[in-house]
Scaffold this motif. Sequence first.
Motif, PDB file in Angstrom:
ATOM      1  N   LEU A   1      38.093  28.669  50.141  1.00  0.00           N
ATOM      2  CA  LEU A   1      38.653  29.887  49.538  1.00  0.00           C
ATOM      3  C   LEU A   1      39.373  29.553  48.236  1.00  0.00           C
ATOM      4  O   LEU A   1      40.063  28.539  48.139  1.00  0.00           O
ATOM      5  CB  LEU A   1      39.642  30.556  50.500  1.00  0.00           C
ATOM      6  N   PRO A   2      39.227  30.415  47.224  1.00  0.00           N
ATOM      7  CA  PRO A   2      39.986  30.206  45.992  1.00  0.00           C
ATOM      8  C   PRO A   2      41.460  30.564  46.218  1.00  0.00           C
ATOM      9  O   PRO A   2      41.805  31.218  47.209  1.00  0.00           O
ATOM     10  CB  PRO A   2      39.322  31.173  45.011  1.00  0.00           C
ATOM     11  N   PRO A   3      42.342  30.147  45.303  1.00  0.00           N
ATOM     12  CA  PRO A   3      43.767  30.453  45.487  1.00  0.00           C
ATOM     13  C   PRO A   3      44.099  31.940  45.408  1.00  0.00           C
ATOM     14  O   PRO A   3      45.107  32.381  45.947  1.00  0.00           O
ATOM     15  CB  PRO A   3      44.462  29.686  44.363  1.00  0.00           C
ATOM     16  N   GLN A   4      43.266  32.706  44.725  1.00  0.00           N
ATOM     17  CA  GLN A   4      43.464  34.154  44.654  1.00  0.00           C
ATOM     18  C   GLN A   4      42.172  34.864  45.013  1.00  0.00           C
ATOM     19  O   GLN A   4      41.091  34.456  44.618  1.00  0.00           O
ATOM     20  CB  GLN A   4      43.916  34.573  43.256  1.00  0.00           C
ATOM     21  N   LEU A   5      42.327  35.966  45.767  1.00  0.00           N
ATOM     22  CA  LEU A   5      41.181  36.750  46.228  1.00  0.00           C
ATOM     23  C   LEU A   5      41.203  38.134  45.597  1.00  0.00           C
ATOM     24  O   LEU A   5      42.270  38.722  45.422  1.00  0.00           O
ATOM     25  CB  LEU A   5      41.224  36.911  47.749  1.00  0.00           C
ATOM     26  N   PRO A   6      40.041  38.699  45.280  1.00  0.00           N
ATOM     27  CA  PRO A   6      40.014  40.075  44.781  1.00  0.00           C
ATOM     28  C   PRO A   6      40.115  41.064  45.946  1.00  0.00           C
ATOM     29  O   PRO A   6      39.137  41.350  46.614  1.00  0.00           O
ATOM     30  CB  PRO A   6      38.658  40.161  44.077  1.00  0.00           C
ATOM     31  N   LEU A   7      41.307  41.564  46.195  1.00  0.00           N
ATOM     32  CA  LEU A   7      41.530  42.468  47.326  1.00  0.00           C
ATOM     33  C   LEU A   7      41.754  43.914  46.913  1.00  0.00           C
ATOM     34  O   LEU A   7      41.472  44.827  47.676  1.00  0.00           O
ATOM     35  CB  LEU A   7      42.730  42.002  48.138  1.00  0.00           C
ATOM     36  N   PHE A   8      42.281  44.133  45.745  1.00  0.00           N
ATOM     37  CA  PHE A   8      42.664  45.482  45.333  1.00  0.00           C
ATOM     38  C   PHE A   8      41.578  46.069  44.433  1.00  0.00           C
ATOM     39  O   PHE A   8      41.682  46.095  43.216  1.00  0.00           O
ATOM     40  CB  PHE A   8      44.018  45.445  44.627  1.00  0.00           C
ATOM     41  N   TYR A   9      40.513  46.540  45.077  1.00  0.00           N
ATOM     42  CA  TYR A   9      39.341  47.008  44.339  1.00  0.00           C
ATOM     43  C   TYR A   9      39.566  48.338  43.639  1.00  0.00           C
ATOM     44  O   TYR A   9      38.773  48.711  42.779  1.00  0.00           O
ATOM     45  CB  TYR A   9      38.141  47.111  45.284  1.00  0.00           C
ATOM     46  N   THR A  10      40.595  49.058  43.973  1.00  0.00           N
ATOM     47  CA  THR A  10      40.841  50.338  43.314  1.00  0.00           C
ATOM     48  C   THR A  10      41.524  50.168  41.970  1.00  0.00           C
ATOM     49  O   THR A  10      41.557  51.109  41.179  1.00  0.00           O
ATOM     50  CB  THR A  10      41.714  51.250  44.194  1.00  0.00           C
ATOM     51  N   LEU A  11      42.062  48.994  41.716  1.00  0.00           N
ATOM     52  CA  LEU A  11      42.706  48.722  40.440  1.00  0.00           C
ATOM     53  C   LEU A  11      41.654  48.341  39.406  1.00  0.00           C
ATOM     54  O   LEU A  11      40.537  47.964  39.749  1.00  0.00           O
ATOM     55  CB  LEU A  11      43.730  47.604  40.600  1.00  0.00           C
ATOM     56  N   PRO A  12      41.995  48.419  38.113  1.00  0.00           N
ATOM     57  CA  PRO A  12      41.028  48.051  37.074  1.00  0.00           C
ATOM     58  C   PRO A  12      40.581  46.596  37.218  1.00  0.00           C
ATOM     59  O   PRO A  12      41.305  45.747  37.727  1.00  0.00           O
ATOM     60  CB  PRO A  12      41.806  48.244  35.765  1.00  0.00           C
ATOM     61  N   TRP A  13      39.392  46.319  36.723  1.00  0.00           N
ATOM     62  CA  TRP A  13      38.804  44.994  36.839  1.00  0.00           C
ATOM     63  C   TRP A  13      39.658  43.962  36.101  1.00  0.00           C
ATOM     64  O   TRP A  13      40.163  44.220  35.016  1.00  0.00           O
ATOM     65  CB  TRP A  13      37.399  45.009  36.252  1.00  0.00           C
ATOM     66  N   GLY A  14      39.853  42.818  36.703  1.00  0.00           N
ATOM     67  CA  GLY A  14      40.611  41.749  36.059  1.00  0.00           C
ATOM     68  C   GLY A  14      41.702  41.216  36.963  1.00  0.00           C
ATOM     69  O   GLY A  14      41.588  41.199  38.186  1.00  0.00           O
ATOM     70  N   GLU A  15      42.784  40.786  36.337  1.00  0.00           N
ATOM     71  CA  GLU A  15      43.887  40.145  37.046  1.00  0.00           C
ATOM     72  C   GLU A  15      44.587  41.070  38.048  1.00  0.00           C
ATOM     73  O   GLU A  15      45.161  40.588  39.014  1.00  0.00           O
ATOM     74  CB  GLU A  15      44.935  39.621  36.049  1.00  0.00           C
ATOM     75  N   GLU A  16      44.537  42.374  37.803  1.00  0.00           N
ATOM     76  CA  GLU A  16      45.225  43.303  38.701  1.00  0.00           C
ATOM     77  C   GLU A  16      44.628  43.317  40.102  1.00  0.00           C
ATOM     78  O   GLU A  16      45.302  43.637  41.077  1.00  0.00           O
ATOM     79  CB  GLU A  16      45.221  44.730  38.137  1.00  0.00           C
ATOM     80  N   GLN A  17      43.350  42.992  40.219  1.00  0.00           N
ATOM     81  CA  GLN A  17      42.679  43.005  41.519  1.00  0.00           C
ATOM     82  C   GLN A  17      42.993  41.784  42.366  1.00  0.00           C
ATOM     83  O   GLN A  17      42.812  41.812  43.569  1.00  0.00           O
ATOM     84  CB  GLN A  17      41.162  43.073  41.333  1.00  0.00           C
ATOM     85  N   LEU A  18      43.466  40.734  41.765  1.00  0.00           N
ATOM     86  CA  LEU A  18      43.664  39.480  42.480  1.00  0.00           C
ATOM     87  C   LEU A  18      44.969  39.458  43.260  1.00  0.00           C
ATOM     88  O   LEU A  18      45.975  40.018  42.835  1.00  0.00           O
ATOM     89  CB  LEU A  18      43.642  38.308  41.494  1.00  0.00           C
ATOM     90  N   ALA A  19      44.922  38.786  44.388  1.00  0.00           N
ATOM     91  CA  ALA A  19      46.112  38.604  45.230  1.00  0.00           C
ATOM     92  C   ALA A  19      46.042  37.204  45.832  1.00  0.00           C
ATOM     93  O   ALA A  19      44.969  36.605  45.926  1.00  0.00           O
ATOM     94  CB  ALA A  19      46.153  39.652  46.330  1.00  0.00           C
ATOM     95  N   ASP A  20      47.170  36.691  46.251  1.00  0.00           N
ATOM     96  CA  ASP A  20      47.197  35.379  46.887  1.00  0.00           C
ATOM     97  C   ASP A  20      46.370  35.408  48.171  1.00  0.00           C
ATOM     98  O   ASP A  20      46.169  36.456  48.788  1.00  0.00           O
ATOM     99  CB  ASP A  20      48.625  34.965  47.207  1.00  0.00           C
ATOM    100  N   THR A  21      45.937  34.240  48.584  1.00  0.00           N
ATOM    101  CA  THR A  21      45.054  34.130  49.748  1.00  0.00           C
ATOM    102  C   THR A  21      45.685  34.668  51.025  1.00  0.00           C
ATOM    103  O   THR A  21      45.026  35.321  51.833  1.00  0.00           O
ATOM    104  CB  THR A  21      44.647  32.658  49.951  1.00  0.00           C
ATOM    105  N   TRP A  22      46.958  34.434  51.210  1.00  0.00           N
ATOM    106  CA  TRP A  22      47.608  34.843  52.464  1.00  0.00           C
ATOM    107  C   TRP A  22      47.717  36.362  52.586  1.00  0.00           C
ATOM    108  O   TRP A  22      47.889  36.882  53.691  1.00  0.00           O
ATOM    109  CB  TRP A  22      48.983  34.196  52.606  1.00  0.00           C
ATOM    110  N   ILE A  23      47.584  37.096  51.492  1.00  0.00           N
ATOM    111  CA  ILE A  23      47.707  38.560  51.539  1.00  0.00           C
ATOM    112  C   ILE A  23      46.502  39.201  52.231  1.00  0.00           C
ATOM    113  O   ILE A  23      46.561  40.360  52.637  1.00  0.00           O
ATOM    114  CB  ILE A  23      47.954  39.123  50.123  1.00  0.00           C
ATOM    115  N   ILE A  24      45.442  38.440  52.437  1.00  0.00           N
ATOM    116  CA  ILE A  24      44.288  38.993  53.158  1.00  0.00           C
ATOM    117  C   ILE A  24      44.665  39.381  54.584  1.00  0.00           C
ATOM    118  O   ILE A  24      44.004  40.183  55.219  1.00  0.00           O
ATOM    119  CB  ILE A  24      43.093  38.027  53.139  1.00  0.00           C
TER     120      ILE A  24
END
Length: 101
Positions: A23-46
């Motif tokens: 797993l990468p250090p950040q996962l794209p979890l927030f798909y409703t946000l605009p594409w880019g850094e806003e979608q990423l979250a730390d791995t444990w937030i899954i």
Amino acid sequence: MFNLLIGSNLLMIAAFIFKFNSLPPQLPLFYTLPWGEEQLADTWIIFIIPSIMTLIYFVNGYISKKYFLDNPLVKKIFEILNIFLTVSFTLIFIKIIFLIS
């Protein structure tokens, strides 16, 4: 019903442990946000996904027992809803884990 919840939580934990090293250090979890850094979250937030699933399961059980104790139709609807939510959340979690890693 409770066994399904426990089983799905164990399945999600097993999938996370199985794929943890890839797993990468950040996962794209927030798909409703605009594409880019806003979608990423730390791995444990899954683990928000199984937490919300468990919370909804117990809230549905509480509402069913508190307000619809005499109505078997509504109790059956809540049971089917809990099964649907448990399976859906589990599949979403596993799909995210296996697509990202």
